[in-house]
Design an enzyme around this catalytic site. Structure first.
Site, short mmCIF file in Angstrom:
data_model
loop_
_atom_site.label_atom_id
_atom_site.label_comp_id
_atom_site.label_asym_id
_atom_site.label_seq_id
_atom_site.Cartn_x
_atom_site.Cartn_y
_atom_site.Cartn_z
N CYS A 121 2.98 5.41 -4.77
CA CYS A 121 1.73 5.14 -3.86
C CYS A 121 0.68 4.45 -4.71
O CYS A 121 0.07 5.07 -5.40
CB CYS A 121 1.54 6.08 -3.09
SG CYS A 121 0.01 5.43 -1.70
N GLU A 153 4.91 0.28 6.57
CA GLU A 153 5.20 1.29 5.50
C GLU A 153 6.22 2.46 6.06
O GLU A 153 5.98 3.02 7.15
CB GLU A 153 4.37 2.22 4.96
CG GLU A 153 3.09 1.08 4.07
CD GLU A 153 2.20 2.09 3.26
OE1 GLU A 153 2.64 2.71 2.32
OE2 GLU A 153 1.13 2.09 3.34
N CYS A 189 -1.12 -1.29 1.37
CA CYS A 189 -0.18 -0.88 0.54
C CYS A 189 -0.23 -1.27 -0.88
O CYS A 189 -0.20 -2.53 -1.20
CB CYS A 189 1.06 -1.31 1.22
SG CYS A 189 2.38 -0.53 0.28
N GLY A 190 -0.52 -0.57 -1.78
CA GLY A 190 -0.78 -0.93 -3.39
C GLY A 190 0.75 -1.23 -4.04
O GLY A 190 0.54 -2.43 -4.32
N THR A 191 1.57 -0.58 -3.54
CA THR A 191 3.01 -0.76 -4.16
C THR A 191 3.38 -2.33 -3.52
O THR A 191 4.06 -3.21 -3.92
CB THR A 191 4.04 -0.03 -3.95
OG1 THR A 191 4.15 0.67 -2.68
CG2 THR A 191 3.53 1.44 -5.07
N GLY A 192 3.07 -2.49 -2.24
CA GLY A 192 3.47 -3.64 -1.28
C GLY A 192 2.84 -4.69 -1.73
O GLY A 192 3.39 -5.90 -2.12
N HIS A 220 10.99 -2.60 -1.07
CA HIS A 220 10.10 -3.65 -0.39
C HIS A 220 10.77 -4.71 0.07
O HIS A 220 11.87 -5.26 -0.90
CB HIS A 220 8.78 -3.84 -1.30
CG HIS A 220 7.78 -2.90 -1.54
ND1 HIS A 220 6.76 -2.72 -0.99
CD2 HIS A 220 7.69 -1.90 -2.56
CE1 HIS A 220 6.47 -1.57 -1.12
NE2 HIS A 220 6.91 -1.30 -2.27
N ASN A 270 4.64 10.73 2.89
CA ASN A 270 4.21 10.05 3.87
C ASN A 270 3.91 10.60 5.03
O ASN A 270 4.01 12.03 5.01
CB ASN A 270 5.41 9.05 4.42
CG ASN A 270 5.89 8.08 3.21
OD1 ASN A 270 5.19 7.30 2.57
ND2 ASN A 270 7.21 8.34 2.81
#
Length: 263
Positions: free
Chosen positions: A74, A196, A205-208, A148, A65
């Protein structure tokens, strides 16, 4: 000492990439160096650093990060990582690409400008809540390799500028959490903002977005295999939760600059 870097982004979630295949350039990459590289005024600027390593004959994404802390995964970053390998002739875009992460191996497939990542199985871990000054919302705890909290709002402006992380339950998230704030746009279509951990509010945010898709599909009672469109400030991702419990994320990734730095 100077060393090479690249700059890339996935839906404007931007990263500094460090090619360091044998780990000899950066050793144990320090938090101080990561912060210097990600500084948007005194450095190159980015939401994080992707170090490109070889490990056991394959590729490993060492993601940090912007504050120098280590992150497990990520989603936008791994697409940028894959785009870099293809552009350098280190991966064949006609074949699936395996990339190891701290959340295990992810498989990427390429289709023109878009890259699809098998993000693995989500973990839905129950209800919690998040707060900003003047507002508290119920949230769903979804783990996509990193934690998340997904909260549905009537209006994304209600959160105000996310200069500080929304308040969360430290007993639920002892290592911090990414917070996604979501509004509905239509059938299988939502928009979101994200704060994040370790980077602040980002453009994407891809995972988000994957966590948001899972939370929305559960709220909708949608059958597995239903595709959702997720609008983020920096672009749009398409996400599907499959019959065999895999979350597939599709979106663009670009390398926009390269050079050398002494940071």
């Amino acid at each position: 000492m100077t060393y090479p870097f690249l700059k890339g982004h996935g839906t404007e979630n931007d990263f500094v990439l460090l090619p360091d295949h044998d780990g000899s350039v950066h050793g144990d990459l320090s938090a101080e160096r990561v912060r210097a590289l990600c500084d948007r005024r005194a450095g190159i600027g980015g939401d994080g650093v992707l170090r490109v390593l070889r490990r056991d004959g394959g590729w490993f994404m060492d993601y940090r990060n912007a504050d120098g802390s280590v992150s497990e995964m990520c989603g936008n970053g791994i697409r940028v990582f894959g785009r870099h390998l293809v552009e350098e002739g280190l991966a064949d875009p006609s074949r699936p690409l395996e990339v190891d992460t701290r959340d295990g191996i992810k498989v990427l497939t390429f289709d023109g400008d878009d890259i699809t990542v098998d993000m693995g199985a989500p973990k839905v871990l129950g209800g919690t809540e998040v707060s900003v000054p003047g507002h508290t919302w119920p949230a769903l705890h979804v783990d996509m390799g990193n934690p998340h909290a997904v909260a549905f709002l009537d209006d994304l402006d209600d959160a105000g500028p996310l200069l500080e992380a929304p308040t969360h339950d430290p007993a639920v998230y002892p290592a911090g959490v990414n917070v996604e704030l979501v509004v509905r746009r239509g059938p299988q279509h939502v928009a979101m903002r994200v704060h994040e951990r370790g980077s602040g509010e980002t453009r994407s945010c891809g995972t988000g977005a994957c966590a948001v898709m899972v939370a929305t599909a559960l709220a909708d009672g949608a059958p597995r295999g239903t595709a959702y469109t997720i609008d983020l400030p920096g672009g749009t991702l398409s996400i599907t939760w499959t019959e065999d419990d895999r979350v597939l994320m599709t979106g663009p990734a670009l390398i926009v600059a390269r050079g050398t730095t002494a940071l």
